[in-house]
Enzyme design. Sequence first.
Site, PDB file in Angstrom:
ATOM      1  N   GLN A   1      39.196   2.162 -21.739  1.00 58.77           N
ATOM      2  CA  GLN A   1      37.885   2.714 -22.536  1.00 58.77           C
ATOM      3  C   GLN A   1      37.978   4.184 -22.823  1.00 58.77           C
ATOM      4  O   GLN A   1      37.281   4.745 -23.334  1.00 58.77           O
ATOM      5  CB  GLN A   1      36.751   2.645 -21.451  1.00 58.77           C
ATOM      6  CG  GLN A   1      36.318   1.361 -20.945  1.00 58.77           C
ATOM      7  CD  GLN A   1      35.277   1.351 -20.068  1.00 58.77           C
ATOM      8  OE1 GLN A   1      35.330   0.465 -19.078  1.00 58.77           O
ATOM      9  NE2 GLN A   1      34.106   1.900 -20.518  1.00 58.77           N
TER      10      GLN A   1
ATOM     11  N   ARG B   1      28.216  -0.157 -16.158  1.00 63.27           N
ATOM     12  CA  ARG B   1      27.321  -0.055 -17.103  1.00 63.27           C
ATOM     13  C   ARG B   1      26.268   0.583 -16.847  1.00 63.27           C
ATOM     14  O   ARG B   1      24.883   0.287 -17.081  1.00 63.27           O
ATOM     15  CB  ARG B   1      26.899  -1.483 -17.756  1.00 63.27           C
ATOM     16  CG  ARG B   1      26.270  -1.512 -19.048  1.00 63.27           C
ATOM     17  CD  ARG B   1      26.158  -2.873 -19.712  1.00 63.27           C
ATOM     18  NE  ARG B   1      25.316  -2.936 -21.055  1.00 63.27           N
ATOM     19  CZ  ARG B   1      25.252  -3.705 -21.679  1.00 63.27           C
ATOM     20  NH1 ARG B   1      25.560  -4.970 -21.411  1.00 63.27           N
ATOM     21  NH2 ARG B   1      24.703  -3.594 -22.950  1.00 63.27           N
ATOM     22  N   CYS B   2      26.409   1.932 -16.575  1.00 57.52           N
ATOM     23  CA  CYS B   2      25.219   3.101 -16.076  1.00 57.52           C
ATOM     24  C   CYS B   2      25.844   4.267 -16.001  1.00 57.52           C
ATOM     25  O   CYS B   2      27.001   4.349 -15.666  1.00 57.52           O
ATOM     26  CB  CYS B   2      24.381   2.553 -14.811  1.00 57.52           C
ATOM     27  SG  CYS B   2      25.342   3.277 -13.360  1.00 57.52           S
TER      28      CYS B   2
ATOM     29  N   GLU C   1      23.061   1.232 -21.784  1.00 61.31           N
ATOM     30  CA  GLU C   1      23.047   1.179 -20.287  1.00 61.31           C
ATOM     31  C   GLU C   1      21.656   1.154 -19.708  1.00 61.31           C
ATOM     32  O   GLU C   1      21.610   0.867 -18.561  1.00 61.31           O
ATOM     33  CB  GLU C   1      23.760   2.317 -19.654  1.00 61.31           C
ATOM     34  CG  GLU C   1      25.466   2.281 -19.942  1.00 61.31           C
ATOM     35  CD  GLU C   1      26.181   3.375 -19.684  1.00 61.31           C
ATOM     36  OE1 GLU C   1      25.490   4.285 -19.405  1.00 61.31           O
ATOM     37  OE2 GLU C   1      27.322   3.429 -19.384  1.00 61.31           O
TER      38      GLU C   1
END
Length: 781
Positions: free
Chosen positions: A218, A365-366, A735
Site C-alpha cells: 500500500q 480500514r479505519c 473508511e
Amino acid sequence: MTTTPIRGLGHPVKRKEDPRFIRGKGTYVDDIKLPGMLYLDIVRSPYAHARIKRIDASKALAMPGVVDVITGAELEKAGLAWMPTLMSDRQMVLPTDRVVYYAQEVAAVVATDRYTAADAVLAVEVEYEPLTPVLDPFKALEPGAPLVRPDREQKTNHIWHWEAGDKEKTDRIFQEAQVVVSQDLYIPRIHVCSIETCGCVVNYDRATDKLTIWMTSQAPHAHRTVFSLVSGIPEHKIRIISPDIGGGFGGKVPVYPGYVIATYAALKLGKPIKWIEDRSENLQADTFARDYHIHAELAATRDGKIRAMRVHTVADHGAFDAAANPSKFPAGLFSVCTGSYDMEAAHVAVDGVYTNKPPGGVAYRCSFRVTEAVHTIERMVDILADELGMDPAEIRFKNFIRPEQFPYKSPTGWEYDSGNYPATLQKALDAIGYQELRREQAERRARGELMGIGISTFTEIVGAGPSHTFDILGIKMFDSAEIRVHPTGSAIVRIGVQTQGQGHETTFAQIVAEELGLPVENIIVEHGDTDTAPYGLGTYASRSTPTAGAATAVAARKIREKARLIAAHLLEVSPDDLEWRDYAFRVKGAPDRFKTMQEIAFAAYTNFPQGLEGGLEAVCYYDPPNLTFPFGAYVCVVDIDRGTGQVKVREFLAVDDCGTIINPMIVEGQIHGGLTMGLAPALFEEIVYDENGTMLTGTFMDYLLPTAMETPHWKTDKTVTPSPHHPLGAKGVGESPTIGAPPAIVNAVVDALSHLGVRHIDIPITPAKVYQILLEKGVAE
C-alpha cells in the site's frame, strides 16, 4: 461553449480500471513469472512461546528440488536478524533463540517449485522447549509475568503510555457532575481478510546491480526506504513495483518477514524468488487490528448535556508493536473519542502491552484508532440516554457541535474543519421514518417480539495529514502528483498513493479533467512504481483524496497558469484579459474568442512565447494544513429471533458527508463495501486463541465473514459540507462506513433488548451470546 465531454467532478464516470478486472486481465504479484524463478515457503512455530533448541534442515536439503534453507542464525550473521515495524518498534525476521507467537516465522525453504517448498517445510525439524505464554494484557502487566520481549532494555511487557486532554479539568467536572455513567467495552482482535494474501517476487540483476521487488504494498516508496535501511542498499538501486492489489485495508502497509527473507534469498542465490503466503498463514501471522480493553465514563447534567468524557484503554499489541509512533499520534488518535459532540473536557489514556500473540496495531480500514473511539462514544451516548430515559436521537441533537462553531477545537486538541451534524442526522431520521419505527417497535414489543433501532453519528479524522503532526520513519506525511500534458492534449498523471480498489485511475483522471478541461478518457493515471511515480507515503487512513487528490489539483492549476500565458500569446491579449470558463481560456467581454487546453498543449511544444519554457507539466508535493473530518449519521433496524438469538438487519440507512464528491458512483461503492466490513466485526469477526496461544480461527471455516446471504440491502444518502482548506473541498470517505456501522448495529441490538435490562453487549454479537441473554431473561423460545 465547448461540446467536448469532459466529465470532471460530480460525474458517475465508470471506472477506467474495471475492464481489465472484469475480463480477468489484472496483474497481481502472483502473476509475475521470471526465468529461473525459485519459490520460498516458511516454517512456522506451533507454539506461542518457546525456546528454540535446535533446527535440523538436513532432511529438507536432501530433497530433490530444494535449493536452500535459511535460518535466523544465518540472517544474524548477515545483519538482518531484525527489521523495523511501521514506526516505533523492531521485529525479528527469523528468531535465533525463541519464538514469541503462534505461527511465527522460524526458518525458510527455497525450492524449484511451490509444492516442493511446502513439502520441505514439513521436513525441517525444529526442537522446541515450550515456555509459559502470556495472552491476557492485564496479566502481562502483573509482577512476575513471563517476559515477552527479553531483547528490550526495558524488562517489562508495558510498551508505552499515551495521554491526551486535560486530566485535571476532566476529573473536576466528574467530581461535580449530576450524572455519571461508565462501561467496560472489549473490541476484539480481527483480521483484514483481503481477497489477495501478501507476497512478493524479488529479482536481483547483477548486470545493473538493481534490486526489483514486486510486492503487495500500500506504500511502495515507504517500503523502498525501509528495504534500503534494512539492507544497506542505496534507494536508487531498489525498485518497488506494486501492481494490481486485491484489497489492502491497512494489512499491506507493514513490511512482513517474508518480504525480507525473499530479498535476502534473491541476493544470496542470484535467482528470482517468489513468496506468496496461503490463507492460513495470512490469518495466523499477519498484522492484526484492535484487541482493545476499554473503560469509558461520561459526565452529564440531568437534562442530558454531556460535560466530559474519560477513557482508559489497554491495547494488546502482541509480541511486536506495529502501532503508530506515540510521539506523533497522541493517544493513538483515540483522542478523537469526543466524536461529534460539544463537551467541556476529555481525558484519554492508552497503555500498550506486549503479549504472546502475533503483532498488532495496524488499522483495519479505519484512520488508526477512530473506529474504536467512535464505537466507545456512541455506545456511551446510548448508555447515557438509557440512564436518563431519553430518546437516543434527542440526546444526540442536544449535544452536537453546531454548524456555527466550526472550525471547532476539540477538548483533546483536534481542529474539526467543517460540518453540519444536526442536518445529517435529521435527514437520516426523516428518510428512514424514525417516529413510525418507534411506534412499530412499541407494538411489536407488546406482542413479545424483539425489534431494535440503533443510531450512530460519527466524525472521522482522515488524511494522515499535515507533516507537523504525522510522520513515518521520520518522513513527513505529504503526498505528490506529477502531470504531463502531451502535444495532442492527452495527459499522464503519476501519483504517490497506491490503489487497492478505490478507483484512483478514474478519480484522479476526473480531477485533472475538471481542472484542465481535458476529456477524462484522454488522461491516464499511473502509480505503484517507485522508478516512475513521485515519492509518496501511500494509501491508508482515507488519505488519497485529501493529500494526493489535493496535490493533483494543485499541480493541474500550476499547468493552467502556464497555459494562461500561452493562450494570451495565441490570442494576442494580456494574460489578465483572460478568464477560465467552460473549460477554456476566454477573452473577457468576448467569450467567443477562446483557446481550449488541447490547442494550448500543442502550442506548448510548437508555438510558445519567447522567454517561456516549452512543455506543459507540473509537480506538486502537497503538505495539507490540517486533516479532513468527514462525518455521517447511520440508522439500523434489527429483528431478533427468540428461538435462535440470530440478529437480522432488516434496514440500514447511511447518510455520509465527505465534502465535495468527485465520483458519486465510486463513493457509493466504497460505502457499500465499507458497510459490509462494518457489519463483519459487529456480528461475525473475532480472532480467538486457546490457553496455549494457539489460534482457533485460522481458516474461513472458523473465522466468519459475511457473505452475500448475510449482507443486507444498504441504503445510502448524502449531505455535502466542503472542507474549507482542501483545494477541492473533498474529505475522503472509504473508511467512514466501517466506523459508523458497528455501533449502529450494536445500538440496535441493545435497543431491542433494553426493556429486559440489557445495557451493553460486546462485539461480535453472535447468536450464542444473544440466546444466552434471552435464556437468562426468561424470554427464549
